[in-house]
Enzyme design. Structure first.
Site, mmCIF file in Angstrom:
data_model
loop_
_atom_site.group_PDB
_atom_site.id
_atom_site.type_symbol
_atom_site.label_atom_id
_atom_site.label_comp_id
_atom_site.label_asym_id
_atom_site.label_seq_id
_atom_site.Cartn_x
_atom_site.Cartn_y
_atom_site.Cartn_z
ATOM 1 N N GLU A 179 0.919 -1.235 0.016
ATOM 2 C CA GLU A 179 -0.111 -0.071 0.118
ATOM 3 C C GLU A 179 0.893 1.245 0.031
ATOM 4 O OE1 GLU A 179 -2.771 -0.501 3.353
ATOM 5 O OE2 GLU A 179 -4.066 -1.654 2.049
ATOM 6 N N GLU A 332 -6.404 -8.105 -0.419
ATOM 7 C CA GLU A 332 -6.975 -8.212 1.137
ATOM 8 C C GLU A 332 -8.260 -7.745 1.003
ATOM 9 O OE1 GLU A 332 -4.726 -5.711 3.416
ATOM 10 O OE2 GLU A 332 -2.768 -6.207 2.669
HETATM 11 C C1 GLA Z 1 -4.029 -2.854 5.140
HETATM 12 C C2 GLA Z 1 -2.871 -3.461 5.221
HETATM 13 C C3 GLA Z 1 -2.930 -4.585 6.007
HETATM 14 C C4 GLA Z 1 -3.611 -4.371 7.371
HETATM 15 C C5 GLA Z 1 -4.978 -4.149 7.116
HETATM 16 C C6 GLA Z 1 -6.032 -3.736 7.997
HETATM 17 O O1 GLA Z 1 -4.919 -3.063 4.140
HETATM 18 O O2 GLA Z 1 -2.176 -3.790 3.935
HETATM 19 O O3 GLA Z 1 -1.408 -4.879 6.479
HETATM 20 O O4 GLA Z 1 -3.251 -3.321 8.158
HETATM 21 O O5 GLA Z 1 -5.118 -2.759 6.195
HETATM 22 O O6 GLA Z 1 -7.408 -3.262 7.536
#
Ligand code: GLA
Length: 694
Positions: A179, A332
């Site tokens: 991210e 995710e």
């Molecule tokens: C992000 C991060 C993860 C985690 C999630 C929690 O997407 O990439 O490592 O912290 O948020 O929602």
């Protein structure tokens, strides 16, 4: 294991052979077949747990039909506990054990979390915020994305991982970092930015002219005088420098990422993909820039309010699919709830499964849950997981297990299918930045504008591509550009060619106001498209009250923003006129359209309420000749298609809040439950996957 009727020695030999086969066979089979076409997965952090626990975790994953884990993306410290001392043995054991359980691995490069020794020894790798404060250890993304030293270290760890795992049969791909988000405002980065400007503008004179430098003495006589805009430009700054800073940010993310890709690619089997996980409509950099170097797009899909809005979430999927105009991954998503919002309600029972199918319907080939099991300590103790701190399933586990079983069942049918769209909505980071910096009305949100078009059009066309205006457009019957504030000459050329070639272009409010430097277009809006439109915006107004409007389209209600239009060309048609409002807008054209050869160009001068947007979408559909692939779908049920060479997979997901029946025009194969169906009965959050010939 016992082999009756065999002497002891031979028994032992046979046992050995079977054990060996058990070890070798899955490797061979997994490597040869590749991963299943549709994958359910989870983020797994083996480094946080005793190795003795891994087997149990992987068994529970296998029982949930999980076929991929993403590992490693925060484990730099475990991979390199001291400078130059590498330890990948544990990771290799974890990867191979996952493989034994039929679980493929996406390896994350761990550069979002440098070890404490690293930033202590090389403090220049830490980012510096606008106040001049250097970040410290203990959180993540504390590195400076422009730092040459950090890149050197990142390249080293990524390259070493690739050397070790580049031919591992269980590893299917790579995620670079995690991210991308933060920038740095340190003096060394400022110098890199100044050099970038020099390269971009050539001379100070050119840059100063294009930024209207005589305004507020913003004229620079030396490159070294140019600042980094505060807060990435959220608070202040000349629009030209703000835009340049974000362009520089985007280019720097690209080179940051390329640095790692170049370390990984030569060491890997070509079958492995390289991706990164983005965050939907995240605005701080232009995603189209670094995405060029990736094999596949992936994003992290979260519902912090506990609700799946199929239009808002669908648009984010379609944006991600549009990065590379092909299928993508949801790297995710949340099992139940997140931990980072004000209140963190869970998704309702069944909604996680519905969301997973909604992902697939929009072109996702994999859905990964974050995360498997929460670390016992650390910043995210409250986040949803699949197993609890005791390592046994939490209440959502069976729902995810069911989804996993369905993914296994539907994989063969969905293999090699993709989304096709008659409609494109144009999206531009530069336009969003331009409006974000000078919103003029705090109520005007470019993404809400985009979704206000997306929502009713998606119901009609059942698929929309979201892409930038630089892409090939000729395959679309309708192209909509809501709030396309900044139109470059290149984009304008592409749009004009599209309309001249028979396309139907609809420009939303605030379009065509700015040029490539974020300066005002002298033609007024829509800038270089004024001649084609044969009309223009005479003036724009922020609204404090709704404004009635009437015309060929019926009655509509403008809100938030309205522009008074004028027509110059005799063949311009006024589709809607404002009623009485603030005096300035009264009786002015609100929507105008003009036929151009077989196509048309339309300018919509206002934001409208939801009912009006439906009216407008119906007109756009008629004007462009859109078709509805599966007609008679009740409101609240989302229908989508994925197309194969000679068959179509229709996916229905019921987000309506109540039970619904969907009549089918022809009997279709029920992929999840078997048999044929002529009517689909869906409970709330119900899902149907239907296969039929093309
Ligand atoms: C992000 C991060 C993860 C985690 C999630 C929690 O997407 O990439 O490592 O912290 O948020 O929602």
């Amino acid at each position: 294991m016992k082999f009756p009727h065999q002497p002891r020695a031979r028994q032992f030999l046979l046992y050995l052979l079977v054990c060996l086969a058990a070890l070798v066979l899955p490797t061979a089979v997994m490597a040869e077949n590749g991963p299943p076409p549709l994958l359910l997965g989870t983020a797994w952090y083996p480094e946080q747990w005793p190795e003795s626990r891994w087997e149990q975790d992987l068994t529970l994953m296998q029982q949930a039909h999980i076929h991929f884990v993403r590992v490693g993306e925060f484990a730099w410290n475990k991979m390199e506990p001291a400078e130059g001392q590498y330890d990948f043995d544990w990771l290799e054991r974890a990867v191979n054990l996952a493989g034994k359980h039929g679980i493929y691995v996406v390896l994350g490069t761990p550069t979002a979390t440098p070890p404490a020794w690293l930033t202590q020894k090389y403090p220049e790798t830490l980012r510096v915020d606008d106040t001049g404060r250097r970040d410290e250890h203990g959180n993540r993304a504390q590195y400076n994305w422009a730092s040459p030293k950090y890149r050197e270290l990142a390249r080293e760890i990524a390259g070493r991982m690739a050397k070790r795992f580049g031919h591992n049969p269980y590893v299917i791909g790579w995620q670079i970092d995690n991210e991308y988000s933060q920038t740095s405002s340190d003096p060394a980065t400022q110098k890199i930015f100044q050099d970038w400007l020099k390269q971009h503008y050539g001379t100070l004179d050119n840059m100063n002219q294009r930024w209207s430098g005589q305004y507020w003495s913003e004229w620079y006589s030396d490159w070294s005088q140019i600042p980094i805009p505060l807060h990435g430009g959220i608070d202040s700054g000349n629009p030209g420098i703000l835009l340049s800073w974000r362009r520089f940010t985007s280019d720097t993310w690209r080179s940051y990422q390329k640095n790692q890709i170049d370390a990984i690619r030569p060491e890997c089997d070509p079958r492995m993909f390289i991706t990164t996980n983005t965050m939907g409509f995240f605005i701080w950099y232009d995603h189209y820039v670094p995405q060029q170097d990736l094999d596949m797009s992936a994003w992290d899909d979260y519902f912090s309010n506990g609700k799946v809005d199929p239009a808002a979430n669908g648009a984010a999927h379609d944006l991600t699919r549009g990065f590379k105009q092909k299928n993508f991954w949801v790297m995710e998503t949340q099992p139940g709830f997140v931990n980072w919002s004000d209140v963190n309600p869970p998704l309702a029972p069944g909604a996680d499964r519905a969301a997973a199918w909604h992902d697939v319907a929009h072109g996702a080939d994999a859905v990964g849950y974050w995360q498997w099991r929460s670390a016992l300590n650390g910043q995210e103790q409250y986040h949803g997981t699949l197993v609890g701190p005791d390592g046994t399933p939490v209440p959502i586990y069976p729902e995810i297990q069911r989804t996993g079983a369905e993914f296994e069942r539907a994989g063969a049918v969905l293999k090699d299918t993709h989304v096709e769209s008659q409609v494109a909505i144009l999206h531009s980071y530069e336009s969003r930045w331009a409006i974000e910096w000078q919103p003029q009305s705090s109520k005007f949100d470019p993404i809400e504008q985009l979704i206000s078009y997306y929502r009713p059009l998606r119901e009609i066309a059942q698929s929309i591509d979201i892409i930038p205006a630089t892409r090939s457009l000729s395959q679309y019957k309708l192209v909509v550009a809501p709030a396309y504030n900044l139109i470059t000459a290149e984009e304008a050329q592409n749009l004009i060619a599209y309309v001249n070639g028979g396309g139907n272009l609809v420009l939303g409010p605030r379009s065509g106001m700015k040029d490539i430097d974020n300066a005002l277009q002298v033609e007024r809006q829509p800038g270089p498209l004024v001649p084609l439109l044969g009309g223009r915006v005479e003036q724009y107004y922020s609204l404090t009250q709704p404004v009635p409007a009437e015309g060929k389209l019926g009655s509509m209600t403008a809100e938030i923003w309205a522009e008074a239009l004028s027509t110059k060309a005799p063949d311009d048609e006024v589709l809607l006129t404002y009623g009485k409002s603030n005096g300035w807008l009264d009786h002015a054209p609100a929507i105008i359209t003009r036929k151009v050869s077989k196509g048309s160009i339309t300018y919509v001068g206002a934001c409208f309420d939801a009912a009006s947007m439906k009216t407008l979408a119906d007109w756009m559909a008629r004007n462009a000749g859109l078709t509805t692939p599966l007609p008679n779908v009740p409101a609240g049920v989302e229908a989508s298609q994925r197309y194969g060479a000679n068959h179509v997979v229709t996916i229905l997901v019921n987000f309506s809040g109540s039970e619904k029946d969907v009549p089918l025009p022809i009997p279709m194969d029920n992929v999840l439950e078997g048999g044929k169906m002529s009517t689909v009965h869906l409970v709330n959050y119900g899902v149907a996957v239907l296969d039929h010939p093309r």
